[in-house]
Design a protein around this motif. Structure first.
Motif, PDB file in Angstrom:
ATOM      1  N   GLU A 140       0.823  -1.210   0.000  1.00 55.98           N
ATOM      2  CA  GLU A 140       0.000   0.000   0.000  1.00 55.98           C
ATOM      3  C   GLU A 140       0.855   1.257   0.000  1.00 55.98           C
ATOM      4  O   GLU A 140       0.573   2.203  -0.726  1.00 55.98           O
ATOM      5  CB  GLU A 140      -0.929   0.020   1.214  1.00 55.98           C
ATOM      6  CG  GLU A 140      -2.225  -0.721   1.004  1.00 55.98           C
ATOM      7  CD  GLU A 140      -3.137  -0.592   2.208  1.00 55.98           C
ATOM      8  OE1 GLU A 140      -4.016   0.278   2.169  1.00 55.98           O
ATOM      9  OE2 GLU A 140      -2.923  -1.338   3.189  1.00 55.98           O
ATOM     10  N   THR A 141       1.876   1.230   0.813  1.00 60.91           N
ATOM     11  CA  THR A 141       2.754   2.394   0.896  1.00 60.91           C
ATOM     12  C   THR A 141       3.443   2.665  -0.439  1.00 60.91           C
ATOM     13  O   THR A 141       3.502   3.801  -0.904  1.00 60.91           O
ATOM     14  CB  THR A 141       3.805   2.212   2.008  1.00 60.91           C
ATOM     15  OG1 THR A 141       3.125   1.984   3.247  1.00 60.91           O
ATOM     16  CG2 THR A 141       4.716   3.419   2.127  1.00 60.91           C
ATOM     17  N   ALA A 142       3.973   1.604  -1.037  1.00 64.62           N
ATOM     18  CA  ALA A 142       4.658   1.756  -2.321  1.00 64.62           C
ATOM     19  C   ALA A 142       3.691   2.228  -3.402  1.00 64.62           C
ATOM     20  O   ALA A 142       4.007   3.112  -4.202  1.00 64.62           O
ATOM     21  CB  ALA A 142       5.292   0.429  -2.732  1.00 64.62           C
ATOM     22  N   LEU A 143       2.499   1.654  -3.419  1.00 68.49           N
ATOM     23  CA  LEU A 143       1.497   2.034  -4.416  1.00 68.49           C
ATOM     24  C   LEU A 143       0.988   3.453  -4.172  1.00 68.49           C
ATOM     25  O   LEU A 143       0.649   4.169  -5.112  1.00 68.49           O
ATOM     26  CB  LEU A 143       0.337   1.038  -4.401  1.00 68.49           C
ATOM     27  CG  LEU A 143       0.684  -0.338  -4.980  1.00 68.49           C
ATOM     28  CD1 LEU A 143      -0.341  -1.387  -4.553  1.00 68.49           C
ATOM     29  CD2 LEU A 143       0.768  -0.258  -6.507  1.00 68.49           C
ATOM     30  N   ASP A 144       0.922   3.836  -2.926  1.00 67.04           N
ATOM     31  CA  ASP A 144       0.564   5.202  -2.545  1.00 67.04           C
ATOM     32  C   ASP A 144       1.503   6.191  -3.246  1.00 67.04           C
ATOM     33  O   ASP A 144       1.069   7.153  -3.871  1.00 67.04           O
ATOM     34  CB  ASP A 144       0.690   5.311  -1.024  1.00 67.04           C
ATOM     35  CG  ASP A 144       0.063   6.583  -0.467  1.00 67.04           C
ATOM     36  OD1 ASP A 144      -0.328   6.567   0.709  1.00 67.04           O
ATOM     37  OD2 ASP A 144       0.005   7.604  -1.197  1.00 67.04           O
ATOM     38  N   VAL A 145       2.791   5.908  -3.143  1.00 68.65           N
ATOM     39  CA  VAL A 145       3.793   6.746  -3.818  1.00 68.65           C
ATOM     40  C   VAL A 145       3.544   6.785  -5.318  1.00 68.65           C
ATOM     41  O   VAL A 145       3.519   7.856  -5.934  1.00 68.65           O
ATOM     42  CB  VAL A 145       5.221   6.213  -3.538  1.00 68.65           C
ATOM     43  CG1 VAL A 145       6.247   6.962  -4.370  1.00 68.65           C
ATOM     44  CG2 VAL A 145       5.547   6.323  -2.061  1.00 68.65           C
ATOM     45  N   ASP A 146       3.346   5.612  -5.889  1.00 69.40           N
ATOM     46  CA  ASP A 146       3.131   5.520  -7.341  1.00 69.40           C
ATOM     47  C   ASP A 146       1.866   6.277  -7.759  1.00 69.40           C
ATOM     48  O   ASP A 146       1.833   6.925  -8.811  1.00 69.40           O
ATOM     49  CB  ASP A 146       3.010   4.052  -7.769  1.00 69.40           C
ATOM     50  CG  ASP A 146       4.330   3.302  -7.626  1.00 69.40           C
ATOM     51  OD1 ASP A 146       4.306   2.062  -7.589  1.00 69.40           O
ATOM     52  OD2 ASP A 146       5.384   3.982  -7.535  1.00 69.40           O
ATOM     53  N   PHE A 147       0.835   6.192  -6.949  1.00 70.97           N
ATOM     54  CA  PHE A 147      -0.438   6.850  -7.233  1.00 70.97           C
ATOM     55  C   PHE A 147      -0.233   8.367  -7.329  1.00 70.97           C
ATOM     56  O   PHE A 147      -0.649   9.003  -8.303  1.00 70.97           O
ATOM     57  CB  PHE A 147      -1.424   6.505  -6.117  1.00 70.97           C
ATOM     58  CG  PHE A 147      -2.760   7.191  -6.202  1.00 70.97           C
ATOM     59  CD1 PHE A 147      -3.110   8.183  -5.280  1.00 70.97           C
ATOM     60  CD2 PHE A 147      -3.700   6.831  -7.176  1.00 70.97           C
ATOM     61  CE1 PHE A 147      -4.345   8.798  -5.347  1.00 70.97           C
ATOM     62  CE2 PHE A 147      -4.950   7.451  -7.237  1.00 70.97           C
ATOM     63  CZ  PHE A 147      -5.274   8.437  -6.316  1.00 70.97           C
ATOM     64  N   HIS A 148       0.429   8.917  -6.335  1.00 72.99           N
ATOM     65  CA  HIS A 148       0.670  10.370  -6.339  1.00 72.99           C
ATOM     66  C   HIS A 148       1.577  10.758  -7.501  1.00 72.99           C
ATOM     67  O   HIS A 148       1.413  11.807  -8.109  1.00 72.99           O
ATOM     68  CB  HIS A 148       1.283  10.802  -5.004  1.00 72.99           C
ATOM     69  CG  HIS A 148       0.292  10.824  -3.881  1.00 72.99           C
ATOM     70  ND1 HIS A 148      -0.428  11.952  -3.562  1.00 72.99           N
ATOM     71  CD2 HIS A 148      -0.127   9.862  -3.034  1.00 72.99           C
ATOM     72  CE1 HIS A 148      -1.237  11.687  -2.556  1.00 72.99           C
ATOM     73  NE2 HIS A 148      -1.059  10.419  -2.200  1.00 72.99           N
ATOM     74  N   HIS A 149       2.500   9.906  -7.793  1.00 68.48           N
ATOM     75  CA  HIS A 149       3.418  10.135  -8.901  1.00 68.48           C
ATOM     76  C   HIS A 149       2.684  10.168 -10.224  1.00 68.48           C
ATOM     77  O   HIS A 149       2.887  11.039 -11.079  1.00 68.48           O
ATOM     78  CB  HIS A 149       4.462   9.010  -8.918  1.00 68.48           C
ATOM     79  CG  HIS A 149       5.743   9.403  -9.538  1.00 68.48           C
ATOM     80  ND1 HIS A 149       6.895   9.592  -8.815  1.00 68.48           N
ATOM     81  CD2 HIS A 149       6.085   9.669 -10.826  1.00 68.48           C
ATOM     82  CE1 HIS A 149       7.873   9.925  -9.633  1.00 68.48           C
ATOM     83  NE2 HIS A 149       7.393   9.982 -10.873  1.00 68.48           N
ATOM     84  N   ALA A 150       1.783   9.228 -10.391  1.00 70.06           N
ATOM     85  CA  ALA A 150       0.999   9.156 -11.628  1.00 70.06           C
ATOM     86  C   ALA A 150       0.132  10.405 -11.790  1.00 70.06           C
ATOM     87  O   ALA A 150      -0.059  10.897 -12.909  1.00 70.06           O
ATOM     88  CB  ALA A 150       0.137   7.900 -11.632  1.00 70.06           C
ATOM     89  N   ILE A 151      -0.386  10.905 -10.690  1.00 68.44           N
ATOM     90  CA  ILE A 151      -1.209  12.115 -10.748  1.00 68.44           C
ATOM     91  C   ILE A 151      -0.368  13.309 -11.185  1.00 68.44           C
ATOM     92  O   ILE A 151      -0.772  14.101 -12.039  1.00 68.44           O
ATOM     93  CB  ILE A 151      -1.902  12.399  -9.395  1.00 68.44           C
ATOM     94  CG1 ILE A 151      -2.995  11.338  -9.164  1.00 68.44           C
ATOM     95  CG2 ILE A 151      -2.499  13.801  -9.370  1.00 68.44           C
ATOM     96  CD1 ILE A 151      -3.585  11.367  -7.773  1.00 68.44           C
ATOM     97  N   ALA A 152       0.794  13.409 -10.604  1.00 64.05           N
ATOM     98  CA  ALA A 152       1.677  14.517 -10.983  1.00 64.05           C
ATOM     99  C   ALA A 152       2.025  14.437 -12.474  1.00 64.05           C
ATOM    100  O   ALA A 152       2.076  15.463 -13.158  1.00 64.05           O
ATOM    101  CB  ALA A 152       2.951  14.487 -10.137  1.00 64.05           C
ATOM    102  N   ASP A 153       2.249  13.240 -12.962  1.00 61.34           N
ATOM    103  CA  ASP A 153       2.550  13.082 -14.388  1.00 61.34           C
ATOM    104  C   ASP A 153       1.337  13.437 -15.259  1.00 61.34           C
ATOM    105  O   ASP A 153       1.482  14.010 -16.338  1.00 61.34           O
ATOM    106  CB  ASP A 153       3.001  11.646 -14.681  1.00 61.34           C
ATOM    107  CG  ASP A 153       4.425  11.383 -14.179  1.00 61.34           C
ATOM    108  OD1 ASP A 153       4.830  10.203 -14.137  1.00 61.34           O
ATOM    109  OD2 ASP A 153       5.122  12.355 -13.806  1.00 61.34           O
ATOM    110  N   ALA A 154       0.156  13.084 -14.746  1.00 61.94           N
ATOM    111  CA  ALA A 154      -1.068  13.369 -15.505  1.00 61.94           C
ATOM    112  C   ALA A 154      -1.348  14.865 -15.577  1.00 61.94           C
ATOM    113  O   ALA A 154      -2.194  15.305 -16.360  1.00 61.94           O
ATOM    114  CB  ALA A 154      -2.250  12.633 -14.887  1.00 61.94           C
TER     115      ALA A 154
END
Lengths: 244, 244
Positions: A140-154
């Motif tokens: 969850e923690t790792a995916l949390d990071v990825d989720f926010h990262h994907a938003i920033a990229d979007a």
DNA sequence: GGGCAAAATTGGTCTGACCAATATTTCCGG
DNA sequence: CCGGAAATATTGGTCAGACCAATTTTGCCC
């Protein structure tokens, strides 16, 4: 072009720093000893030390010695590390800045996400759901990071992507160093975070920028409160406001 | 903590480099001359030169002299310059990021400004008004910087102050280098900017965060459009959005 | 064991001598 | 007068040693 003795010495010392003999905060041998050890004059050695000091790798203290900074070992050669370490005591201000960043990123993502962006975030949300179901906190923690990262990229703004990848990620690590994970084995917290992520995602998917921003703001506020409860640093400083 | 002589010399020379006397590729005075000029020993001077060399600002050639590299004038001497130059081609993204920063700062300032903050901004607004009346474009530009700076400080968040002082200010210089001033001798533009500054100030003074944010956003948008018209860089990239 | 003074150690600066590399000047020959 | 080579001057690079300022360690006394 032949390198000077000072540069040669610089490299010798750099090697010494990198091979683990002198960890951060440790003291190098005295200048006089080091010049004998390397077979050079003390002047040339001093010149080399100045070079290393100018690059932030060492720091000399008169009467005491030459100390290894955490620059090489901590990677703070980058501006973001410098910024972070300069402000590490201002936990609240940094969280507030991060909120500004992440809210703006969510709004922009809602306006601009491509099909590929949406697919990427959707996949991460699905994985977050799975990790929640499995009560797998690390995932969850790792995916949390990825989720926010994907938003920033979007958001399709290179600055936001850059700051997310460099500054925000680094700040998360910094916080992680000082405390247990955000979820801390608490399923209620993990559930709340999951619901917040889902809400942000839905607003982005629907292209609703205001809602995306609001939900991201609520999410980060929750995180900030959670971190305050865990004693992450000094409490929020009282915020001034005069009577008009 | 007292700075060493070598560091003092480093700073003196850095100043010399920055004030235009020694453009890239030019040769500094000889070490012996420079040590006399600065009133220090040649050893200390050499140590300072090694510091500058380690940072890439100068390069010494035995038998020839010490030459200024293009590093400082290319701006990559500091991490912020590095960041800026790494993203200089992304003019639109940086302006958008700045907008995020400055809007958030205005909102926070409206909530948090102390009496001292308000007095400071009020004084700057008064000076801006005077500069506008005198059609003194240089003064307006300088006060414009101060005005935004004061707002960031009134946000009472160290991150915003820091980024305003370091990143935003540098970005303004970067833009200024590549084009005529924003006002460009156009009184109508200067009038519009003045009115926008006044509107932002009034919202902050009234403690109206939403209005402050809105007016700052309008102000920055105006600036962004103005810069686009002047051909400040590549036009805004098309922003993706899929059909749902 | 604690406190204080003295001594030792450490980095910081200076001076002057000498070496290595380059630039400039001088001299000589065509 | 011009070009090339040699000599000289200038430049950065290194060394050694002396001395100063700041800190740490040691020794002595209570």
């Amino acid at each position: 072009m032949r390198h000077s003795t000072a540069e040669w010495i610089e490299r010798q010392i750099e090697s010494m720093l990198m091979d683990g003999r002198f960890p951060a905060s440790s003291r190098l041998p005295a200048e006089r000893a080091l010049s004998v050890l390397l077979g050079v004059s003390r002047s040339a050695l001093r010149e080399a030390l100045q070079r290393l000091a100018a690059r932030g790798l060492i720091q000399a203290r008169q009467g005491s010695g030459v100390y290894v900074t955490d620059t090489l070992h901590g990677g703070s050669g980058s501006p973001w590390h410098q910024l972070l370490s300069a402000h590490a005591h201002l936990g609240h201000d940094m969280l507030e800045f991060r909120q500004t960043l992440e809210v703006a990123a969510a709004e922009l993502a809602a306006e601009r996400a491509t099909r590929a962006d949406l697919a990427r975030i959707a996949a991460l949300v699905k994985q977050l759901e799975q990790a929640r179901r499995n009560d797998d906190e690390d995932a969850e923690t790792a995916l949390d990071v990825d989720f926010h990262h994907a938003i920033a990229d979007a958001a399709h703004n290179a600055m936001f992507s850059y700051l997310q990848a460099n500054f925000v990620a680094m700040h998360r690590e910094h916080i992680a160093d000082n405390q247990a994970g955000l979820r801390h084995g608490d399923a209620r917290v993990a559930d709340a975070l999951w619901r917040q992520h889902q809400a942000v995602w839905q607003a982005i998917r629907d292209g609703d920028a205001k809602q995306a921003g609001r939900r991201m703001r609520a999410h980060i506020l929750f995180v900030r409160r959670r971190l305050s409860q865990q004693g992450s640093g000094q409490p929020a400083a009282p915020r001034p406001r005069p009577s008009p």
